[in-house]
Design a protein around this motif. Structure first.
Motif: not given
Length: 483
Positions: A224-232, A234-243
């Protein structure tokens, strides 16, 4: 079959016959030899064969019984040595059925029990050394079930049970800490506590379940946190959350899919950055290609749609201008390729589409007319040359030098027409010599032309008839003699 093979076959047959004809006594003797040498299976085979020959043979049943006992004992001993406990036990039990009071049977059962006990004792000790008293207890209890008086198994079992109690207590404490951390939303700490509880006590009643559930909650929160970052963006941080969501759940499809999405978005942004640099320096082809790559792999192509359209229009305009220039200088193949490129970049670019269609349709006509006109011109067939050059110009007005050649052909036709008209007037005035000269002059300009050949033939014939019918000229009068 050669001589040696024949002799070998005959000798084999002889041996078989001789052996088959051996008496019961002889077989009994051979069995005794095998028995004395410890070959109990061969001895049993000979004894049974002797009894088959002579059932009344003295002492044969006792010999067979003794051989059977020793065959099973020997089989059990080999199985015991190879640690095939079930096979050894089965063989010894067959001996017990044949000879319950056999003096070595009890000792063998004791050896079997001790061997089994030692096997499980060694495994139990290994588990205990590795810090797993739970499995150690199972092995040590198994050892004592085979040999209750095992000299070391009982002591090792007490040690394992003490270690189990200690680990169980520590596991329960750590488990409770994990529950508190989970309630506070501290999923990483809770997971660590539950995993530690399972290391201390692999058979903990609830640790495994709560560990799995906490990992699922943690993964869901990270996704969920990664989705919010991806939507905004911030792809690198989203990728970190997903990993992080994959940690402990390596085969989570939702996280793997989102990782691919984030990686694609990062790549799309890189393409867009390169496209912008190309756009700024006016490299429309590179800008269009990079924006196209970004639009193709992103999940939200509208982010780059406007700049992509601008790059497409700029590139299409550039390609269109190249096509027009190529068409103006007569490079029609290049013009067609440029117009096709325009349409592939911007299918709505109507002028390029129409020009391309016209060229594709008219170019073969123009080429055919021009080539035919040149051939006719070289053959002095100016009528055909004018016709074909006109066909070429009607298809493509700017085709090569077709206009100049058409103008030249028409000028020659005008001259030929002038000579022809003058020749016809001379013919009508019976001025055949002049008509012939004018017709021939016309043919030097355009051949063939109208019906000159027929007229020329007719004029020449008329001239000949006129010459033949003309009177002989009078001889000249001599000049008077002057004195």
């Amino acid at each position: 079959m050669n001589l040696k093979q024949t002799v070998a076959v005959a000798l084999t047959a002889f041996i078989v016959v001789v052996v088959g004809c051996a008496s019961a006594t002889e077989r009994l003797a051979r069995g005794d030899g095998h028995f004395a040498a410890g070959r109990y299976s061969q001895a049993l085979e000979q004894y049974e064969s002797a009894r088959h020959k002579d059932p009344a043979l003295h002492g044969i049943d006792n010999k067979i019984h003794n051989a059977q006992v020793l065959v099973h004992l020997d089989s059990g001993d080999r199985a015991l040595e190879a640690q095939r406990w079930a096979d050894a036990e089965a063989a010894y039990r067959r001996v017990g059925l044949l000879s319950p009071d056999h003096p070595g049977l009890a000792r063998r059962f004791e050896s079997l029990a001790l061997a089994r006990a030692n096997f499980h004792f060694v495994k139990g000790q290994r588990y205990l050394t590795d810090g797993n008293p739970f499995e150690a207890i199972l092995q040590l209890e198994q050892a004592l079930s085979y040999h209750p008086e095992h000299p070391r198994a009982s002591t090792a079992l007490e040690e394992a049970q003490h270690e189990k109690k200690n680990r169980t207590y520590r596991a329960d404490e750590v488990f409770e800490s994990g529950k508190r951390a989970r309630s506070d939303g501290q999923f990483d700490a809770a997971i660590e506590h539950f995993a530690t509880a399972l290391e201390l006590n692999p058979y903990h009643q609830h640790a495994a379940r709560l560990l799995q559930e906490t990992r699922e909650h943690r993964s869901a929160a990270l996704l969920e946190a990664g989705d919010l970052l991806l939507e905004s963006g911030d792809y690198e941080q989203a990728l970190t959350q997903y990993r992080l969501a994959l940690r402990g759940r390596e085969h989570l499809p939702e996280a793997q899919d989102r990782i691919r999405w984030a990686e694609f978005e990062i790549q799309a942004r890189e393409h867009a950055d390169r496209a912008q640099h190309a756009f700024d320096r006016g490299d429309w082809q590179a800008a269009f290609d990079q924006y196209s790559s970004a639009v193709r792999i992103t999940r939200k192509p509208q982010r780059y749609a406007e700049r992509h359209s601008q790059a497409a229009l700029a590139l299409a305009t550039q390609l269109y201008e190249r096509g027009v220039t190529a068409e103006e200088v007569g490079d029609y193949a290049t013009a067609i390729e440029e117009y096709k490129s325009v349409v592939s970049v911007d299918p709505q670019f109507r002028d390029a589409s129409l020009r391309c269609q016209q060229l594709v349709r008219n170019l073969p006509i123009a080429e055919s007319g021009y080539n035919a006109g040149c051939q006719a011109e070289n053959a002095c067939d100016i009528v055909a040359a004018e016709k074909n050059f006109r066909r070429c110009v009607d298809a493509i007005p700017e085709y090569r030098d077709a206009h100049e050649r058409l103008h030249s052909a028409r000028a020659r036709l005008s001259r030929a027409e002038d000579f022809f008209d003058r020749a016809v007037r001379a013919q009508n005035q019976a001025n055949y010599a002049k008509a012939i000269i004018l017709f021939e002059e016309c043919l030097t300009i355009a051949s063939p032309y109208r019906d000159i050949a027929r007229r020329l033939k007719h004029v020449r014939a008329a001239q000949k008839r006129l010459q033949e019918s003309a009177p002989e000229p009078a001889p000249p009068t001599p000049a008077p003699h002057q004195h």
